[in-house]
Design a protein around this motif. Sequence first.
Motif, PDB file in Angstrom:
ATOM      1  N   SER A 111       0.774  -1.282   0.036  1.00 44.03           N
ATOM      2  CA  SER A 111      -0.011   0.146  -0.031  1.00 44.03           C
ATOM      3  C   SER A 111       0.755   1.295   0.110  1.00 44.03           C
ATOM      4  N   GLN A 112       2.287   1.066   0.304  1.00 47.97           N
ATOM      5  CA  GLN A 112       2.846   2.312   0.323  1.00 47.97           C
ATOM      6  C   GLN A 112       3.855   2.407  -0.759  1.00 47.97           C
ATOM      7  N   ILE A 113       3.573   1.858  -1.816  1.00 47.21           N
ATOM      8  CA  ILE A 113       4.546   1.566  -3.102  1.00 47.21           C
ATOM      9  C   ILE A 113       4.225   2.743  -4.065  1.00 47.21           C
ATOM     10  N   THR A 114       2.962   2.677  -4.263  1.00 48.56           N
ATOM     11  CA  THR A 114       2.427   3.931  -5.422  1.00 48.56           C
ATOM     12  C   THR A 114       0.892   3.943  -5.272  1.00 48.56           C
ATOM     13  N   ASP A 115       0.244   4.905  -6.019  1.00 51.16           N
ATOM     14  CA  ASP A 115      -1.046   5.008  -5.775  1.00 51.16           C
ATOM     15  C   ASP A 115      -2.002   4.133  -6.707  1.00 51.16           C
ATOM     16  N   GLU A 116      -1.152   3.606  -7.560  1.00 50.18           N
ATOM     17  CA  GLU A 116      -2.066   2.644  -8.745  1.00 50.18           C
ATOM     18  C   GLU A 116      -2.039   1.169  -7.923  1.00 50.18           C
ATOM     19  N   TYR A 117      -3.025   0.592  -8.486  1.00 52.78           N
ATOM     20  CA  TYR A 117      -3.302  -1.023  -7.951  1.00 52.78           C
ATOM     21  C   TYR A 117      -2.110  -1.582  -8.349  1.00 52.78           C
ATOM     22  N   ILE A 118      -1.887  -2.611  -7.221  1.00 51.80           N
ATOM     23  CA  ILE A 118      -0.504  -3.331  -7.631  1.00 51.80           C
ATOM     24  C   ILE A 118      -0.937  -4.766  -7.496  1.00 51.80           C
ATOM     25  N   SER A 119      -0.585  -5.778  -8.417  1.00 49.12           N
ATOM     26  CA  SER A 119      -0.598  -7.049  -8.516  1.00 49.12           C
ATOM     27  C   SER A 119       0.579  -7.893  -8.119  1.00 49.12           C
ATOM     28  N   TYR A 120       0.595  -8.929  -7.670  1.00 51.09           N
ATOM     29  CA  TYR A 120       1.816  -9.803  -7.029  1.00 51.09           C
ATOM     30  C   TYR A 120       2.052 -10.878  -8.142  1.00 51.09           C
ATOM     31  N   ASP A 121       3.080 -10.942  -8.740  1.00 51.32           N
ATOM     32  CA  ASP A 121       3.517 -11.799  -9.933  1.00 51.32           C
ATOM     33  C   ASP A 121       4.376 -12.914  -9.121  1.00 51.32           C
ATOM     34  N   GLU A 122       3.763 -14.046  -8.738  1.00 55.48           N
ATOM     35  CA  GLU A 122       4.304 -15.031  -7.851  1.00 55.48           C
ATOM     36  C   GLU A 122       5.448 -15.689  -8.735  1.00 55.48           C
ATOM     37  N   LYS A 123       5.317 -16.119  -9.817  1.00 57.79           N
ATOM     38  CA  LYS A 123       6.510 -16.672 -10.482  1.00 57.79           C
ATOM     39  C   LYS A 123       7.663 -15.816 -11.010  1.00 57.79           C
ATOM     40  N   GLY A 124       7.070 -14.637 -11.486  1.00 57.05           N
ATOM     41  CA  GLY A 124       8.322 -13.589 -11.835  1.00 57.05           C
ATOM     42  C   GLY A 124       8.893 -13.217 -10.441  1.00 57.05           C
ATOM     43  N   ALA A 125       8.350 -13.231  -9.316  1.00 53.78           N
ATOM     44  CA  ALA A 125       8.941 -12.750  -7.972  1.00 53.78           C
ATOM     45  C   ALA A 125       8.931 -11.156  -8.143  1.00 53.78           C
ATOM     46  N   LYS A 126       7.770 -10.564  -8.690  1.00 51.19           N
ATOM     47  CA  LYS A 126       7.727  -9.178  -8.717  1.00 51.19           C
ATOM     48  C   LYS A 126       6.263  -8.662  -8.512  1.00 51.19           C
ATOM     49  N   LEU A 127       6.305  -7.424  -8.189  1.00 47.94           N
ATOM     50  CA  LEU A 127       5.036  -6.757  -8.049  1.00 47.94           C
ATOM     51  C   LEU A 127       4.946  -5.852  -9.094  1.00 47.94           C
ATOM     52  N   VAL A 128       3.710  -5.883  -9.724  1.00 50.36           N
ATOM     53  CA  VAL A 128       3.421  -5.170 -11.051  1.00 50.36           C
ATOM     54  C   VAL A 128       2.348  -3.908 -10.938  1.00 50.36           C
ATOM     55  N   THR A 129       2.576  -2.741 -11.411  1.00 51.40           N
ATOM     56  CA  THR A 129       1.314  -1.802 -11.227  1.00 51.40           C
ATOM     57  C   THR A 129       0.429  -2.058 -12.514  1.00 51.40           C
ATOM     58  N   LYS A 130      -0.769  -1.753 -12.224  1.00 53.19           N
ATOM     59  CA  LYS A 130      -2.017  -2.008 -13.175  1.00 53.19           C
ATOM     60  C   LYS A 130      -2.056  -1.107 -14.450  1.00 53.19           C
ATOM     61  N   ASP A 131      -1.712   0.282 -14.050  1.00 51.01           N
ATOM     62  CA  ASP A 131      -2.089   1.249 -15.185  1.00 51.01           C
ATOM     63  C   ASP A 131      -0.765   1.372 -15.950  1.00 51.01           C
TER      64      ASP A 131
END
Length: 214
Positions: A111-131
């Motif tokens: 919740s403290q990364i960005t104003d955008e919605y963020i999804s968790y990519d478990e396989k790629g081990a990364k967080l991705v912003t929606k917009d």
Amino acid sequence: MYVKIRAVDVVRVPPALLGGDLQVAVKEILREKLEGRSDKKIGMCIAILDVVDIKEGRILIGDAGVYYETAFDVLVFRPMMQEIVEGAVVEIVEFGAFVEIGPLDGLLHISQITDEYISYDEKGAKLVTKDTGRTLGEGDKLRARIVAISLNERDPSDSKIGLTMRQPGLGKLEWIEEDREKAKEKAKDKDKDKEEKKEEEKKEKKKGKKEKKE
């Protein structure tokens, strides 16, 4: 974040070390006693730098060791509230990212990364912003602000530091650079629009003067 301070402590030198260099013995005992330990008031002890002064030793009844009041310089890691820090992501989890800042890891909640919605990519081990499709993964370097501190004196590894990137000038370093370039381009376009507007106004004035003459 890193601070050099002068501290005073009483050091017990055992009989086996009394025949050698006292300063070397005292420094080694201080290192074993303090390095890696945490204190809520001064922070985490990183290294004993120098033994500055050793007072006259005291002997206690029934104890073969000698006690010396010692002044020494120590390097401590002292996270401060609202301090801006830079670090690298060491782990991505579903609820955020752990960031290495000095000898401790800070938690950057999702919740403290960005104003955008963020999804968790478990396989790629990364967080991705929606917009914008921006990603945050292990090894990425970022700039954040400390917003919560809870140091555990008994177990420093269990200390908790909360971070945020939801403020101007903070974020993944690549994002900051991208935003800076966008801001420059925006400023250029704005200046260009101003120049074009001025030119249009000049043309309108010239046109108005010609019409008056006619």
